[in-house]
Scaffold this motif. Structure first.
Motif, short mmCIF file in Angstrom:
data_model
loop_
_atom_site.label_atom_id
_atom_site.label_comp_id
_atom_site.label_asym_id
_atom_site.label_seq_id
_atom_site.Cartn_x
_atom_site.Cartn_y
_atom_site.Cartn_z
N ASP A 80 -9.91 -8.39 -0.86
CA ASP A 80 -10.66 -7.42 -1.68
C ASP A 80 -11.32 -6.35 -0.82
OD1 ASP A 80 -9.94 -8.80 -3.95
OD2 ASP A 80 -11.82 -9.94 -4.07
N GLU A 81 -11.86 -6.78 0.32
CA GLU A 81 -12.53 -5.83 1.21
C GLU A 81 -11.53 -4.85 1.81
OE1 GLU A 81 -15.69 -5.79 4.98
OE2 GLU A 81 -14.82 -7.68 4.29
N VAL A 82 -10.39 -5.38 2.22
CA VAL A 82 -9.34 -4.52 2.77
C VAL A 82 -8.87 -3.51 1.73
CG1 VAL A 82 -6.95 -4.48 3.59
CG2 VAL A 82 -8.52 -6.20 4.47
N MET A 83 -8.65 -3.97 0.50
CA MET A 83 -8.20 -3.08 -0.56
C MET A 83 -9.23 -1.99 -0.83
SD MET A 83 -6.43 -5.77 -3.23
CE MET A 83 -6.01 -4.47 -4.42
N SER A 84 -10.51 -2.34 -0.74
CA SER A 84 -11.57 -1.35 -0.96
C SER A 84 -11.52 -0.27 0.10
CB SER A 84 -12.93 -2.06 -0.95
OG SER A 84 -13.98 -1.12 -1.12
N PHE A 85 -11.37 -0.68 1.37
CA PHE A 85 -11.28 0.31 2.45
C PHE A 85 -10.06 1.21 2.29
CE2 PHE A 85 -13.96 -2.71 5.07
CZ PHE A 85 -15.02 -1.82 5.24
N LEU A 86 -8.94 0.61 1.92
CA LEU A 86 -7.71 1.39 1.76
C LEU A 86 -7.81 2.38 0.60
CD1 LEU A 86 -5.09 -1.46 2.35
CD2 LEU A 86 -5.60 0.44 3.89
N LYS A 87 -8.40 1.94 -0.50
CA LYS A 87 -8.57 2.84 -1.65
C LYS A 87 -9.50 3.99 -1.31
CE LYS A 87 -7.50 -0.65 -5.15
NZ LYS A 87 -8.03 -1.54 -6.23
N LYS B 207 -3.00 4.42 9.90
CA LYS B 207 -4.34 4.18 9.36
C LYS B 207 -4.38 2.85 8.61
CE LYS B 207 -7.58 6.54 8.94
NZ LYS B 207 -8.89 6.61 9.65
N ILE B 208 -3.35 2.59 7.81
CA ILE B 208 -3.27 1.33 7.07
C ILE B 208 -3.20 0.15 8.04
CG2 ILE B 208 -1.85 -0.05 5.50
CD1 ILE B 208 -0.97 2.65 4.25
N ARG B 209 -2.38 0.29 9.09
CA ARG B 209 -2.26 -0.78 10.08
C ARG B 209 -3.59 -1.03 10.78
NH1 ARG B 209 0.91 -0.45 14.42
NH2 ARG B 209 1.46 -2.66 14.34
N SER B 210 -4.33 0.02 11.06
CA SER B 210 -5.61 -0.11 11.75
C SER B 210 -6.63 -0.84 10.87
CB SER B 210 -6.15 1.27 12.13
OG SER B 210 -7.44 1.18 12.69
N ILE B 211 -6.70 -0.45 9.61
CA ILE B 211 -7.66 -1.07 8.68
C ILE B 211 -7.34 -2.55 8.47
CG2 ILE B 211 -8.44 -1.11 6.26
CD1 ILE B 211 -8.16 1.96 6.28
N THR C 13 0.84 -1.20 0.00
CA THR C 13 0.00 0.00 0.00
C THR C 13 0.87 1.25 0.00
OG1 THR C 13 -1.69 -1.18 1.27
CG2 THR C 13 -1.88 1.21 1.14
N ASN C 14 0.65 2.08 -0.99
CA ASN C 14 1.39 3.34 -1.12
C ASN C 14 0.54 4.45 -0.52
OD1 ASN C 14 2.97 5.49 -1.83
ND2 ASN C 14 3.02 5.05 -4.02
N THR C 15 1.06 5.10 0.51
CA THR C 15 0.31 6.18 1.15
C THR C 15 0.19 7.41 0.26
OG1 THR C 15 2.27 7.18 2.17
CG2 THR C 15 1.15 5.42 3.41
N GLU D 263 -9.56 5.48 1.37
CA GLU D 263 -8.76 6.45 2.13
C GLU D 263 -7.76 7.19 1.24
OE1 GLU D 263 -9.05 7.31 5.26
OE2 GLU D 263 -10.61 5.85 5.78
N GLY D 264 -7.77 6.87 -0.06
CA GLY D 264 -6.87 7.56 -0.99
C GLY D 264 -5.55 6.87 -1.20
#
Length: 408
Positions: A359-366, A322-326, A238-240, A368-369
């Motif tokens: 897929d669900e994790v990636m959706s949440f992360l995306k 934020k990424i670690r939390s999600i 994941t790239n912030t 967040e930008g």
């Protein structure tokens, strides 16, 4: 095959790298562990019918063309393959800067300079035999630039590989050759030269991982070793998209170490021991002393510990937390990779994690930008394959990542 009878078109690729453990502590002669990344840089080299050399680097917006007779092939640069680029004759440096046609500190120009420098010294390696035809090189990368994922090393490796093939110093099928290790060592040697042009004083671990693939342990000043028993692992990268200065972050840790040595030194030593535990865990897997499930449990523990130590050094960032939390909400372990302060995070995905969770994790992360890449680590290093007449160099620009991966 000679340089004048080059295969019409060749596709070359090399992976990026990800630091698994040992960010920042590696600066202080502690062990770090790095592995090849499933995201790769691709290069197509194509023979031309004229006397032009074209270098197209769309990722850094460079498109340069030279005539063969413009190349500085008449310079005397003895032992150029073992000397630092800063030791090149002034005549050669001035000509390369002129050919690159821009500020030498510009990242785009550094990439062009690295190409020109390799072209000159590899031609010297090939006994100065001049080409009797031009060629086009197009490079396309799926690695985020400036994110600590070894994009420059991956570029240096594909350029090195392509030019060594061009001058008949290695075969296209070098990976299946009985001299495979010797060919890879030659690729790595010249890729390191390109890294010196770009970075000045690189460690050498990035280009080694991009060349050989797999995973390496590394101690500054002592070189690197291949991790015995290392197996490919799946992860989410994941790239912030948060910019940061590596030098500033390194300097901040240095200042904290000077101010609180009795506190910071044990943190750095603990990170060193994490690298050792990682190395030893894969050795145990290789020896049958632990199972893959045991390995992933230990890796998960080490991920949490390493990130906590890095956070204690002050190099985490709200975006990384934020990424670690999600990911933690879905039972996944995440740590920063590289310098921190933004940049990228890696999340390890065990075999027991179903795709719907990813897929669900990636959706949440995306949402967040963040930019997400589902990939793997520990795969093949540099590779090359001949292309058919239907696949021109321009084809590389129009082909998606999954199709390119099938070639390699």
């Amino acid at each position: 095959m000679t340089a004048t009878k080059m295969v019409e078109r060749v596709l070359v690729s090399a992976p990026g790298k990800v630091i698994l453990f040992g960010e920042h502590s590696v600066v202080y002669q502690k062990m770090a562990v790095a592995a090849s990344l499933g995201l790769r840089t691709y290069l197509c080299i194509e023979r031309r019918q004229d006397n032009l050399i074209r270098l197209l680097l769309p990722d850094v917006k460079a498109d340069r063309t030279w005539k063969l007779d413009e190349l500085p092939i008449d310079v005397d640069f003895t032992n150029c393959d073992t000397r630092h680029p800063s030791e090149m004759p002034e005549k050669l440096q001035s000509r390369l800067v002129k050919l690159a046609d821009a500020d030498a500190q510009n990242p785009t120009t550094q990439a062009v300079m690295a190409f020109l420098y390799l072209l000159v010294i590899i031609q010297i390696k090939a006994a100065g035999t001049p080409l009797d035809h031009g060629f086009t090189i197009i490079v396309r990368s799926f690695l985020p630039v400036g994110a600590g994922l070894g994009s420059s090393a991956s570029y240096s490796v594909v350029i090195s590989t392509a030019l060594l093939i061009l001058y008949n110093l290695i075969p296209v099928d070098f990976n299946s050759s009985s001299d495979r290790e010797l060919h890879l060592e030659l690729i790595n040697k010249y890729a390191f030269k390109a890294e010196e042009v770009i970075h000045g004083n690189p460690s050498g671990v990035d280009n080694a991982v991009a060349t050989f693939g797999g995973a390496k342990s590394f101690v500054r000043g002592q070189g690197f070793s291949t991790l015995e028993g290392f197996k490919s692992l799946n992860l989410l990268l994941t790239n912030t998209n948060v910019p940061r200065s590596t030098s500033a972050l390194v300097a901040a840790v240095s200042e904290k170490r000077k101010k609180y040595p009795e506190i910071i030194e044990p943190i750095l030593e603990s990170m060193h021991n994490i690298g050792i535990r990682c190395r030893d865990a894969f050795k145990k897997l290789h020896d049958g002393a632990i199972t893959t499930e045991d390995l992933m449990v230990e890796i998960g523990d080490l991920v949490v510990l390493n990130h906590s130590l890095l956070d204690g050094l002050g190099v985490s960032h709200p975006s990384l937390e934020k990424i670690r939390s999600i990911t933690a909400q879905h039972g996944l372990k995440t740590k920063l990779t590289g310098a921190g302060g933004g940049g990228c995070a890696v999340t390890f995905i065990g075999d027991d994690i179903v795709q719907s969770v990813v897929d669900e994790v990636m959706s949440f992360l995306k949402d967040e930008g963040f930019d997400c890449y589902q990939t793997s680590i520990g795969g093949i290093g540099a590779n090359a394959v001949p292309l058919t007449n239907n696949e021109s160099s321009q084809w590389l620009l129009e082909t998606d990542r999954s199709t390119l991966e099938q070639y390699m």
